[in-house]
Design an enzyme around this catalytic site. Structure first.
Site, short mmCIF file in Angstrom:
data_model
loop_
_atom_site.label_atom_id
_atom_site.label_comp_id
_atom_site.label_asym_id
_atom_site.label_seq_id
_atom_site.Cartn_x
_atom_site.Cartn_y
_atom_site.Cartn_z
N GLN A 102 0.62 -1.24 0.09
CA GLN A 102 -0.12 -0.03 0.09
C GLN A 102 0.85 1.35 0.08
O GLN A 102 0.33 2.38 -0.36
CB GLN A 102 -0.95 -0.02 1.12
CG GLN A 102 -0.56 0.30 2.51
CD GLN A 102 0.32 -0.67 3.32
OE1 GLN A 102 1.37 -1.46 2.63
NE2 GLN A 102 0.19 -0.78 4.42
N ALA A 107 -7.87 -1.62 7.46
CA ALA A 107 -8.97 -0.80 7.86
C ALA A 107 -8.55 0.65 7.29
O ALA A 107 -9.43 1.74 7.49
CB ALA A 107 -9.42 -0.48 9.35
N SER A 108 -7.66 0.69 6.54
CA SER A 108 -7.17 1.88 5.81
C SER A 108 -7.04 3.29 7.09
O SER A 108 -7.50 4.30 6.84
CB SER A 108 -8.44 2.50 5.11
OG SER A 108 -8.70 1.76 3.96
N ALA A 114 -5.11 14.31 5.80
CA ALA A 114 -5.40 13.32 5.17
C ALA A 114 -6.12 12.18 5.81
O ALA A 114 -6.40 12.25 6.90
CB ALA A 114 -4.06 12.52 4.76
N VAL A 120 -7.55 5.62 1.92
CA VAL A 120 -8.00 5.39 0.94
C VAL A 120 -7.89 3.94 0.26
O VAL A 120 -8.56 3.52 -0.57
CB VAL A 120 -7.85 6.42 -0.27
CG1 VAL A 120 -6.32 6.17 -0.66
CG2 VAL A 120 -8.47 6.52 -1.42
N GLU A 176 -8.62 0.69 0.94
CA GLU A 176 -9.70 0.00 0.84
C GLU A 176 -10.87 0.50 -0.13
O GLU A 176 -11.40 -0.15 -0.68
CB GLU A 176 -10.37 -0.35 2.28
CG GLU A 176 -9.49 -1.32 3.28
CD GLU A 176 -10.37 -1.34 4.23
OE1 GLU A 176 -10.90 -2.66 4.72
OE2 GLU A 176 -10.33 -0.35 5.09
#
Ligand code: FES
Ligand code: FES
Lengths: 156, 772
Positions: free
Chosen positions: B483, B523-524, B727, B730, B732
């Site tokens: 990620q 879970a982002s 921020a 994003v 997921e």
């Protein structure tokens, strides 16, 4: 099982190895030669992550028997960049964010090299076709396609 | 800003393009043994006896373990899982025995020689059947399982968790509605298909300590659950995680780590490695839960949703230790990004004799948004309203309340902007076009939202060290599963300490002995939470630097500034110190030394999150909500059911893109994964519950030739004030709501509603044929 002696070149270095006839090239690369950059993700020819160059052509090394490479020349991802200097394909992958988890990256880099050697100016369709045998679950392929097209464009 | 907001290159890229990045499968340890699992051929059966005497005689076999060797259960939220099947098997593929041998060949040979006597039991192979009063029980002892207080299992049934959310008065709401629409939706189980199959090595040491090397997302969760289950203090357990070759949730929580550790003990304390084959990855590893949804919506003629009654049922398969939280998460977000004043929602996680479920990117939202976003389209058509207008009319905007009664914060991000952005870029408002007699082009859209599903006390932390030469080391517990979070975190350090990113190393592995705590990489939540922890750690470092520098330079701290690896007096750059000169204590010319090694730390936990009320589901579950929308233009062949995605538009309100290239990478990749799941992927079973497509030929995932011709990504930045530089997560979110956008486009093209996934050519063809 009786072992057979094979002699081959890998990443420019000559090797002599004794292998059992039922072992694959992928096994030879990862387990005997300890070159861990080539990945194993299905062992039945579906994913393409084990792709290496055999006498200049891409093969899925899980589908090739080790004894078959006697007298051949093999290139794995470890053989592409020498002395820490990245190849244009590797640099383009980095610039375009063409990797995430990185597990598929060695295979795509290998295929990218082969494609541009054979066809320095491929169309988008030709790039897609070349990449279609290798799976990636992270990037959605688009940045990988862009990276390869970009190298071709810059070479012109 | 110099570093935040820039598309810098991934810090792990060099290792990955050269093939030198280390993954768990690349690790070899001295004396290492290999294990192979014997899998259950039955979906549901009693184990009457196991005879492995012949198997033990195979040369090279060290030991064989069966379920009774490990008589306890483990689990993340509910302790329902056996290490190896005990007393009975619950799915085709459940490990029944494990052979440990000097090499894989011996282990494979021995597996064939184990004889198991089964007594078949009636299986539950449809989640709707599992709810019937006379359904066979998958877990007779459910009432005895330890579980987190946030969950509500119902002993004597197959319900592992029942989550309820109630708001307003639904009956009243339906009375005030002009039109009531009810529909049902289905989604099959699917696999994460991480390119790297699950791999782990465990070693039980003779002094009682435990070492683990694993392809896992959450080393601290593994350490905790293992310590709790085995009664081993945490300081005696070390978990090492190198790069992970894709996780997508499947490697969260705890998986095969306890097995290899216990096998190691049984095998004389030598390390034991388990590497799943691709077939085992499909059959043995956990999957995305299947889903059934039923939604009843009441609306007024002018398009206001008045009431909704929702039932979600998740097919958890054989074990639900993680699945219970997926049902809960889908429950508290059940309406999608819309304001519903009167709501009754029920979300059940239900055992069946399918493979066991776990977290999967989108965590319940990919599933229920399929239902909600189809339902929104159908309702809009019923009242004759444009579906965009209908969505905007009911958009959950700041100030309105979510299903759990949370008033959406002012800076929460804007669903309306996301919907409008995709509508504009796809060119919404033009009718479907016939290209040839059989080919139609049409557009569809769908919206989405999600918050991290985590306990209110989920924590993150960070450590930053200043090295003796002025470079920095950042250590965080979030794992690098592709990620790219750690690259963004390095940018945050660079920004905070005004130092080039090249001078910051993020420790590339996680080791629970050395790495600061992080609850899980799921879970982002990690850019947000680790991001805040990193900012605090950086400010701690800064404070320590200024403390020493103010003494040396003889000015107050607030007259100092750090830039270009120097600390200097504001307005007098000639009075300065290099960071390296204070990194390990400042030495005066005569040898006197002040200060010392500089190590900053920071932590973050969500503010004011609560448990949810067990009766009504009301409370504050969400650290942040991320909103987004997807739009597609498809070309449908009405003769064959074939579709091509010509164009995809995605918009997300990410608050602030710390690294736009990485954000776009997440979106582009997540959307292709979403298309793949939506169009092709599905666990196919025979009538006995055996998966019939456990390989990448028959279980097709997207290839390079399958991606949309064009993909436009719109990044919207309404900063959230407590996010790192504004921020939100994003990772997921990117894979949500593409399938309903495609199905909505099919609906506009043909008037046919397809409510069951996948949208395979065959299924589309069948649906179109039925209508004719
Ligand atoms: S490992 Fe060879 S194709 Fe998958
Ligand atoms: S980058 Fe993860 S599989 Fe391609």
């Amino acid at each position: 099982m009786e072992k057979k002696k094979i002699i081959f070149k890998i990443n420019g270095v000559e090797k002599t190895v004794e292998v059992e006839p039922n072992k694959t090239l992928l096994w030879l690369i990862r387990e005997v030669l300890k070159l861990k950059g080539t990945k194993k993700a299905c062992e039945r020819g579906d994913c393409g992550l084990c792709t290496v160059l055999l006498n200049g052509e891409p093969v899925k090394s899980c589908l090739v028997l080790a004894v078959e490479v006697d007298g051949s020349e093999i290139v794995t991802v470890e053989g592409l960049s020498r002395d820490g200097e990245l190849t244009p394909i590797q640099k383009a992958f980095i610039e375009h964010g063409a990797l995430q988890c990185g597990f598929c990256t060695p295979a795509f880099v290998i295929v990218g090299h082969w494609l541009l050697n054979r066809n320095p100016n491929p169309s988008r369709e030709e790039v897609v076709e070349a990449l279609n045998g290798v799976l990636c679950r992270c990037t959605g392929y688009r940045p990988i396609i862009e990276a390869i097209l970009d190298v071709a464009k810059k070479r012109k | 800003m110099k570093y935040v907001g820039k598309s810098i290159q991934r810090i792990d890229a060099f290792e990955k393009v050269t093939g030198s990045a280390e993954y768990a499968g690349d690790i070899e340890l001295p004396g290492m043994l290999y294990t192979k699992l014997l899998l259950s051929p039955y979906a549901h059966a009693k184990i009457k006896s196991i005879d492995f005497s012949d198997a033990l005689k195979v040369p090279g076999v060290i030991t064989i373990a069966i379920g009774e060797d490990f008589p306890f259960r483990i689990g993340l939220y509910v302790n329902d899982r056996n290490i190896l099947a005990r007393k009975k098997v619950r799915w085709v593929g459940e490990p029944v025995a494990a052979v440990v041998a000097e090499n894989l060949e011996a282990a494979e040979e021995a597996i064939e020689l184990i004889k198991v006597d089964y007594e078949p039991l009636p299986p539950v192979l449809d989640v709707r059947d599992a709810l019937k009063p006379d359904a066979p029980l998958v877990h007779e002892e459910l009432g005895e399982y330890a579980h987190s207080p946030a969950f509500n299992p119902i002993p004597g049934t197959n319900i592992a968790n029942r989550f309820v959310v109630k708001k307003g008065n639904v009956e009243e709401g339906f009375k005030k509605s002009d039109v009531i629409v009810e529909n049902e939706f289905l989604m099959p189980q699917v696999s994460h298909v991480p390119m790297e199959p699950h791999t782990c090595i465990g070693q039980y040491m003779k002094d009682g300590s435990i070492k683990i090397w694993t392809s896992a997302q959450s080393p601290f969760a593994i350490r905790y659950i293992l310590g709790y289950s085995l009664g081993v203090p945490l300081h005696k357990i070390s978990v090492y995680v190198p790069y992970v070759g894709g996780g997508f949730g499947g490697k969260a929580g705890i998986n095969f780590e306890p097995l290899v550790v216990l096998l190691s003990k049984k095998a004389g304390y030598r390390p034991v490695k388990l590497e799943l084959t691709r077939e085992e990855q499909f059959m043995v590893a956990p999957v995305r839960q299947g889903f059934y949804g039923k939604i009843k919506t009441g609306v007024t003629r002018d398009g206001k949703i008045m009431a909704e009654k929702i039932l979600y049922v998740f097919d958890a398969g054989a074990y639900a230790d993680y699945g219970v939280n997926i049902g809960r998460a889908a429950g508290y977000s059940c309406t999608g990004p819309y304001y519903v004043p009167n709501l009754e929602g029920e979300s059940l996680t239900v055992y069946t004799n399918h493979p066991w479920g776990t977290a999967f990117r989108g965590f319940g939202h990919f599933e229920f948004l399929w239902a909600i976003e189809r339902q929104m389209e159908i309702v809009a058509a019923e009242i004759g309203m444009d579906p965009i207008e209908f969505r905007l009319k009911n958009a959950l905007l700041p100030g309105l309340t979510t299903p759990t009664g949370e008033k959406l914060r002012e800076d929460a991000g804007r669903i309306d902007q996301c919907i409008k952005a995709v509508a504009e870029k796809i060119g919404w408002g033009t009718p479907p076009v016939k290209i040839t007699p059989n080919k139609i082009r049409a557009k569809g859209i769908a919206a989405l939202w999600k918050a991290p599903a985590m306990p209110p006390n989920a924590a993150s932390s960070a450590i930053i060290k200043l090295n003796e030469d002025g470079t920095f080391l950042l250590s965080v517990g979030v794992t690098e599963i592709g990620q790219g979070t750690v690259t963004a975190l390095a940018q945050i350090v660079a920004e905070e300490l005004s130092v080039p990113v090249e001078k910051i190393k993020v420790v590339p592995f996680r080791h629970t002995d050395l790495t600061p705590y992080s609850w899980q990489t799921v879970a982002s939540r990690n850019l947000f939470m680790e991001g805040r922890a990193v900012i605090r750690a950086a400010r701690d470092v800064k404070e320590q630097i200024l403390e020493v520098a103010s003494q040396v330079l003889r000015v107050p701290k607030d007259d100092l500034e750090i830039e270009d690896e120097k600390v200097y007096v504001k307005g007098r750059p000639e009075w300065s110190l290099q960071l390296k000169d204070i990194a390990a204590g400042y030495v005066y010319p005569n040898g006197n030394t002040i200060g010392g090694p500089i190590i900053g730390r920071g932590y973050y936990v969500g503010s004011r999150l609560t448990y949810l009320d067990p009766e009504t589901g009301q409370g504050y579950p969400a650290l942040k909500w991320t909103f987004g929308a997807q739009a597609v233009e498809i070309e449908l062949d009405t003769e064959t059911g074939e579709i091509k995605i010509l164009k995809l538009v995605s918009a997300f309100d990410v608050g602030k893109a710390i690294n736009p290239m990485l954000v776009e990478g997440q979106i582009v990749g997540g959307c292709v994964q979403s298309i793949s799941l939506g169009m092709w992927e599905e666990y196919k079973y025979d009538k006995n519950g055996r998966m019939i497509n456990p390989n990448l030929t028959d279980y097709k995932i997207a290839r390079a030739g399958d991606i949309p011709e064009e993909h436009i990504v719109v990044i919207i930045e309404n900063p959230q004030k407590d996010g790192p530089y504004g921020a939100r997560g994003v990772g997921e979110l990117s894979m949500l709501s593409v399938p309903p956008a495609i199905a909505n486009a099919i609906f506009h093209a043909t008037g046919v509603n397809i409510n069951n996934l996948p949208l395979s050519f065959e299924n589309i063809w069948k649906a179109l044929k039925e209508k004719r």
